[in-house]
Motif scaffolding. Structure first.
Motif, PDB file in Angstrom:
ATOM      1  N   ASP A  39      40.092  37.690  85.109  1.00  0.00           N
ATOM      2  CA  ASP A  39      39.509  36.350  85.219  1.00  0.00           C
ATOM      3  C   ASP A  39      38.685  36.181  86.492  1.00  0.00           C
ATOM      4  O   ASP A  39      38.324  35.056  86.852  1.00  0.00           O
ATOM      5  N   VAL A  40      38.393  37.281  87.187  1.00  0.00           N
ATOM      6  CA  VAL A  40      37.605  37.234  88.418  1.00  0.00           C
ATOM      7  C   VAL A  40      36.299  37.982  88.181  1.00  0.00           C
ATOM      8  O   VAL A  40      36.305  39.171  87.870  1.00  0.00           O
ATOM      9  N   ASP A  41      35.184  37.275  88.299  1.00  0.00           N
ATOM     10  CA  ASP A  41      33.895  37.915  88.047  1.00  0.00           C
ATOM     11  C   ASP A  41      33.545  38.860  89.196  1.00  0.00           C
ATOM     12  O   ASP A  41      34.123  38.797  90.278  1.00  0.00           O
ATOM     13  N   PRO A  42      32.583  39.769  88.980  1.00  0.00           N
ATOM     14  CA  PRO A  42      32.237  40.755  90.012  1.00  0.00           C
ATOM     15  C   PRO A  42      31.843  40.134  91.343  1.00  0.00           C
ATOM     16  O   PRO A  42      32.199  40.651  92.402  1.00  0.00           O
ATOM     17  N   GLY A  43      31.092  39.034  91.302  1.00  0.00           N
ATOM     18  CA  GLY A  43      30.686  38.407  92.552  1.00  0.00           C
ATOM     19  C   GLY A  43      31.868  37.930  93.374  1.00  0.00           C
ATOM     20  O   GLY A  43      31.937  38.148  94.587  1.00  0.00           O
ATOM     21  N   GLU A  44      32.839  37.297  92.723  1.00  0.00           N
ATOM     22  CA  GLU A  44      34.024  36.826  93.423  1.00  0.00           C
ATOM     23  C   GLU A  44      34.876  38.003  93.897  1.00  0.00           C
ATOM     24  O   GLU A  44      35.451  37.958  94.992  1.00  0.00           O
ATOM     25  N   ALA A  45      34.957  39.058  93.091  1.00  0.00           N
ATOM     26  CA  ALA A  45      35.710  40.244  93.496  1.00  0.00           C
ATOM     27  C   ALA A  45      35.134  40.846  94.769  1.00  0.00           C
ATOM     28  O   ALA A  45      35.868  41.242  95.689  1.00  0.00           O
ATOM     29  N   LEU A  46      33.812  40.905  94.847  1.00  0.00           N
ATOM     30  CA  LEU A  46      33.168  41.434  96.045  1.00  0.00           C
ATOM     31  C   LEU A  46      33.395  40.520  97.243  1.00  0.00           C
ATOM     32  O   LEU A  46      33.603  40.990  98.367  1.00  0.00           O
ATOM     33  N   ARG A  47      33.365  39.211  97.037  1.00  0.00           N
ATOM     34  CA  ARG A  47      33.602  38.277  98.138  1.00  0.00           C
ATOM     35  C   ARG A  47      35.025  38.422  98.677  1.00  0.00           C
ATOM     36  O   ARG A  47      35.260  38.352  99.890  1.00  0.00           O
ATOM     37  N   ARG A  48      35.989  38.620  97.777  1.00  0.00           N
ATOM     38  CA  ARG A  48      37.372  38.782  98.220  1.00  0.00           C
ATOM     39  C   ARG A  48      37.542  40.057  99.042  1.00  0.00           C
ATOM     40  O   ARG A  48      38.183  40.045 100.099  1.00  0.00           O
ATOM     41  N   ALA A  49      36.981  41.145  98.561  1.00  0.00           N
ATOM     42  CA  ALA A  49      37.096  42.403  99.308  1.00  0.00           C
ATOM     43  C   ALA A  49      36.379  42.318 100.642  1.00  0.00           C
ATOM     44  O   ALA A  49      36.859  42.841 101.660  1.00  0.00           O
ATOM     45  N   ASP A  50      35.232  41.641 100.656  1.00  0.00           N
ATOM     46  CA  ASP A  50      34.494  41.480 101.905  1.00  0.00           C
ATOM     47  C   ASP A  50      35.276  40.620 102.895  1.00  0.00           C
ATOM     48  O   ASP A  50      35.275  40.879 104.104  1.00  0.00           O
ATOM     49  N   LEU A  51      35.954  39.609 102.386  1.00  0.00           N
ATOM     50  CA  LEU A  51      36.782  38.764 103.247  1.00  0.00           C
ATOM     51  C   LEU A  51      37.914  39.575 103.861  1.00  0.00           C
ATOM     52  O   LEU A  51      38.220  39.438 105.062  1.00  0.00           O
ATOM     53  N   ALA A  52      38.538  40.437 103.060  1.00  0.00           N
ATOM     54  CA  ALA A  52      39.595  41.304 103.586  1.00  0.00           C
ATOM     55  C   ALA A  52      39.038  42.282 104.612  1.00  0.00           C
ATOM     56  O   ALA A  52      39.697  42.583 105.611  1.00  0.00           O
ATOM     57  N   LEU A  53      37.817  42.769 104.384  1.00  0.00           N
ATOM     58  CA  LEU A  53      37.193  43.678 105.351  1.00  0.00           C
ATOM     59  C   LEU A  53      36.940  42.970 106.679  1.00  0.00           C
ATOM     60  O   LEU A  53      37.175  43.539 107.754  1.00  0.00           O
ATOM     61  N   ARG A  54      36.458  41.731 106.636  1.00  0.00           N
ATOM     62  CA  ARG A  54      36.227  40.985 107.880  1.00  0.00           C
ATOM     63  C   ARG A  54      37.521  40.809 108.660  1.00  0.00           C
ATOM     64  O   ARG A  54      37.545  40.928 109.883  1.00  0.00           O
ATOM     65  N   GLY A 107      38.780  46.664 103.583  1.00  0.00           N
ATOM     66  CA  GLY A 107      39.372  45.527 102.900  1.00  0.00           C
ATOM     67  C   GLY A 107      39.651  45.890 101.460  1.00  0.00           C
ATOM     68  O   GLY A 107      38.843  46.564 100.810  1.00  0.00           O
ATOM     69  N   VAL A 108      40.810  45.474 100.952  1.00  0.00           N
ATOM     70  CA  VAL A 108      41.265  45.870  99.618  1.00  0.00           C
ATOM     71  C   VAL A 108      41.540  44.625  98.791  1.00  0.00           C
ATOM     72  O   VAL A 108      42.097  43.639  99.293  1.00  0.00           O
ATOM     73  N   SER A 109      41.137  44.682  97.528  1.00  0.00           N
ATOM     74  CA  SER A 109      41.364  43.550  96.629  1.00  0.00           C
ATOM     75  C   SER A 109      41.664  44.067  95.219  1.00  0.00           C
ATOM     76  O   SER A 109      41.087  45.071  94.785  1.00  0.00           O
ATOM     77  N   ARG A 110      42.555  43.371  94.526  1.00  0.00           N
ATOM     78  CA  ARG A 110      42.869  43.739  93.149  1.00  0.00           C
ATOM     79  C   ARG A 110      41.815  43.170  92.211  1.00  0.00           C
ATOM     80  O   ARG A 110      41.345  42.045  92.398  1.00  0.00           O
ATOM     81  N   LEU A 111      41.429  43.941  91.206  1.00  0.00           N
ATOM     82  CA  LEU A 111      40.452  43.488  90.223  1.00  0.00           C
ATOM     83  C   LEU A 111      41.183  42.833  89.066  1.00  0.00           C
ATOM     84  O   LEU A 111      42.092  43.417  88.476  1.00  0.00           O
ATOM     85  N   GLU A 112      40.796  41.617  88.756  1.00  0.00           N
ATOM     86  CA  GLU A 112      41.476  40.842  87.720  1.00  0.00           C
ATOM     87  C   GLU A 112      40.492  40.445  86.632  1.00  0.00           C
ATOM     88  O   GLU A 112      39.289  40.281  86.887  1.00  0.00           O
TER      89      GLU A 112
END
Length: 625
Positions: free
Chosen positions: A323-338, A316-321
């Motif tokens: 205004d996005v904290d590390p916890g939310e960044a990890l949740r987004r990438a994990d969601l893409a991985l699922r 799963g791949v996510s762009r780092l922004e």
């Protein structure tokens, strides 16, 4: 006069005169002729010439090899020197013999000449054993992380990919490809040594999840124009159940080495959980997708001492922004991985708003499901199983439905997995058992049975037998009219599961194996197990009319059931051609939309009669999905 002779007379009598058999005298024992002497000299001269020629050629060959070796070493040194990545070459004594320009800054020595530097002088004492063990390895690549002393006496966390090239002609050295993996510069006096140690995974030497969070925080605080992305690689096909004791660490190190080989110099690798690795990529999301695809490609079968692990991966791949904290960044990438894992092995999915909407919906359903039973939002529908020989409905399968106040009818494929993730499924399963038994017991047809799917969690809870007994007693349904459906994997669970299923059969309840043939069935487990019915999954019916292999599988399952004395129910009958084909094969018990869609409680009586006659299937009472 005759007794006295002159010297000349003596010589004249002892030696022949020229031409008087001189040749015969020279051919006597131990003497050579002039011709033999000349021949010998010629032979010796030729042999000497050959030896000299060979020596000259050998000298020239040695000079060419030496020159080639020098050129190879010069090329290697030039490549190392020009590399943007910190690269260090060390000998067997772990002394630096050459280094790239970037290595000086990484090792805290600036532009100073690193030649002759001993690694023991700059690596933290606590990190030397693991690093030096990798440097003295068996020729395999390894990845190690160690703290390296800086000019200000601080420490920098450095990840080194060690390649043992001592057996390679022209190199004959250990090559270390290094990268800075320090989450942030340690402040003086803050216990940085313990801090850096706590940020390192002890098995692989990679930064751990805590280090990743710090790194993501540093990226978030970095320049806004510096694009970054993150890829989470999930690896499947291994785990404690598939490994011998002590092999887990070996597998993780082998995976780490594989992944590290294909990374770019600026990529930052960390390990978060047992089967997940994270790469922070300098670049766009598209760059991260390319890196993720390369990482997935390097994951494949891995040979262990006991077996070959069939490793697969998705990412799963996510762009780092900013205004996005590390916890939310990890949740987004994990969601893409699922999402990628649901699509199948080898897939790479990018986080987007659609995934966020899906996640929000799943979160809302998970939260609302807990009270759905109390609010009366759950109901049962019933799908008939028809005996194609006697043309009658013999069983109805109870299926759970959810009418959500906001989302409307929610598919069981969506909410049942959510329920199975929590203990809630046990309460729901208990309610389904009771309602199904009450509904069928209230019908006039005293021969009609009801089938209820039971989750693996409910079976393993140890409460299945009491729940079934309570449902039968409360409804008055005879035990022989209840069919409990379980999945194949439940048969391989703990002994108490088999004992519970045996206890149900003792009561008269029948046991069916649901979705038979799609799991990991084993005849060795099936024989002698407390099983009464096999339900063949509808997967086998896909294109069965045109695929000889699927037709052969349908016949094989029927023959297996017949051999074991187990009736076979075929699910997913949707077309008249499939129905005719199954009948010709000898399949007797059929279920599917062609015969009847799931029926509401108030339409059950009429629907059971319609389902028994496929010619009237289109006239069956209308029902909700």
């Amino acid at each position: 006069m005759t007794a006295l002779t002159t010297p000349d007379a003596v010589r004249g009598s002892a030696l022949p005169r020229p031409g008087e058999d001189g040749g015969r005298a020279l051919r006597g024992p131990g003497r050579w002729t002039d011709n033999t002497r000349v021949t010998t000299v010629v032979v010796l001269a030729c042999g000497l010439a050959v030896v000299l020629t060979a020596q000259v050629r050998l000298v020239r060959c040695r000079r060419r090899l030496a020159a080639a070796l020098v050129r190879s070493q010069d090329a290697l040194h030039a490549l190392v020197r020009s590399s943007a990545d910190p690269v260090v070459i060390v000998d067997d004594a772990l002394r630096v013999t050459f280094a790239s320009e970037a290595a000086g800054a990484l090792l805290g020595l600036g532009d100073a000449d690193l030649t002759g530097l001993r690694l023991a002088e700059t690596v933290h004492p606590d990190d030397r054993p693991a690093l030096f063990a990798a440097l003295g390895g068996d020729g395999e690549s390894a990845v190690r992380t160690a703290r390296v002393r800086q000019a200000d006496d601080g420490w920098k966390l450095v990840q080194a990919t060690v390649r043992d090239l001592r057996g390679v002609d022209g190199i004959g050295a250990l090559v270390l490809h290094c990268r800075d993996v320090s989450p942030s510069a340690p402040a003086p006096g803050d216990g940085s040594e313990l801090l850096e140690l706590s940020l390192t995974d002890p098995v692989t030497g990679l930064p751990n999840r805590a280090a990743l969070v710090r790194r993501l925080g540093a990226v978030q605080r970095g320049p806004a124009d510096a694009g970054s992305a993150m890829a989470v690689v999930g690896i499947s096909g291994w785990g404690p159940d598939a490994l011998s004791p002590g092999e887990e660490a070996t597998v993780l190190r082998a995976l780490t080495a594989r992944l590290a080989r294909v990374l770019r110099g600026e990529d930052w690798l960390a390990r978060t959980t047992d089967g997940e690795f994270v790469v922070v990529v300098q670049g766009s999301v598209a760059d991260a997708e390319v890196v993720a695809a390369r990482l997935i490609a390097t994951v494949g079968p891995l040979v262990t001492t006991d077996a070959t692990l069939p490793l697969t991966a998705a990412a799963g791949v996510s762009r780092l922004e900013a205004d996005v904290d590390p916890g939310e960044a990890l949740r987004r990438a994990d969601l893409a991985l699922r999402s990628a894992r649901r699509a199948g092995a080898g897939c790479v999915h990018r986080y987007d708003d659609a995934l966020r909407s899906e996640q929000d919906r799943r979160s809302a359903l998970r939260a609302d499901l807990e009270g759905a039973l109390l609010r009366g939002e759950l109901r049962l529908v019933f799908q008939p199983v028809v005996d194609a020989v006697l043309h009658r409905t013999v069983t109805v399968e109870a299926l759970l439905r959810w009418q959500h106040p906001e989302f409307g009818d929610v598919s069981p494929l969506e909410f049942v997995p959510l329920a199975e993730e929590s203990p809630l499924i046990v309460d729901v399963g208990r309610w389904v058992l009771l309602e199904a038994c009450r509904t069928v017991a209230a019908l006039d047809d005293t021969e009609l049975s009801v089938a209820v799917n039971v989750s693996a969690r409910q079976v393993r809870s140890g409460e299945l037998v009491p729940d079934v007994v309570a449902a039968l007693e409360a409804s008055g349904l005879h035990p022989s009219r209840l069919l409990v459906e379980i999945t194949e994997s439940v048969l391989l669970d703990d002994a108490h599961v088999i004992e519970d299923l045996g206890a149900l059969r003792t009561l008269g309840v029948r046991i069916a194996v649901d979705d038979f043939g799609t799991g990991w069935s084993s005849l060795a487990y099936l024989v002698g197990m407390p099983v009464d019915v096999l339900k063949m999954d509808q997967y086998f019916l896909a294109d069965v009319e045109h695929d000889p292999a699927r037709r052969a599988m349908c016949r094989a399952v029927l023959q297996l059931g017949t051999s074991l004395g187990l009736p076979v129910i075929v699910e997913g009958v949707t077309t008249p051609a499939t129905l005719a084909l199954l009948r010709d094969m000898g399949h007797r018990y059929l279920q599917g939309f062609l015969l009847s869609r799931p029926l509401e409680r108030d339409a059950l009586v009429d629907g059971v009669l319609h389902a028994a006659d496929p010619t009237r299937a289109d006239d069956a009472p209308a029902v909700r999905p």
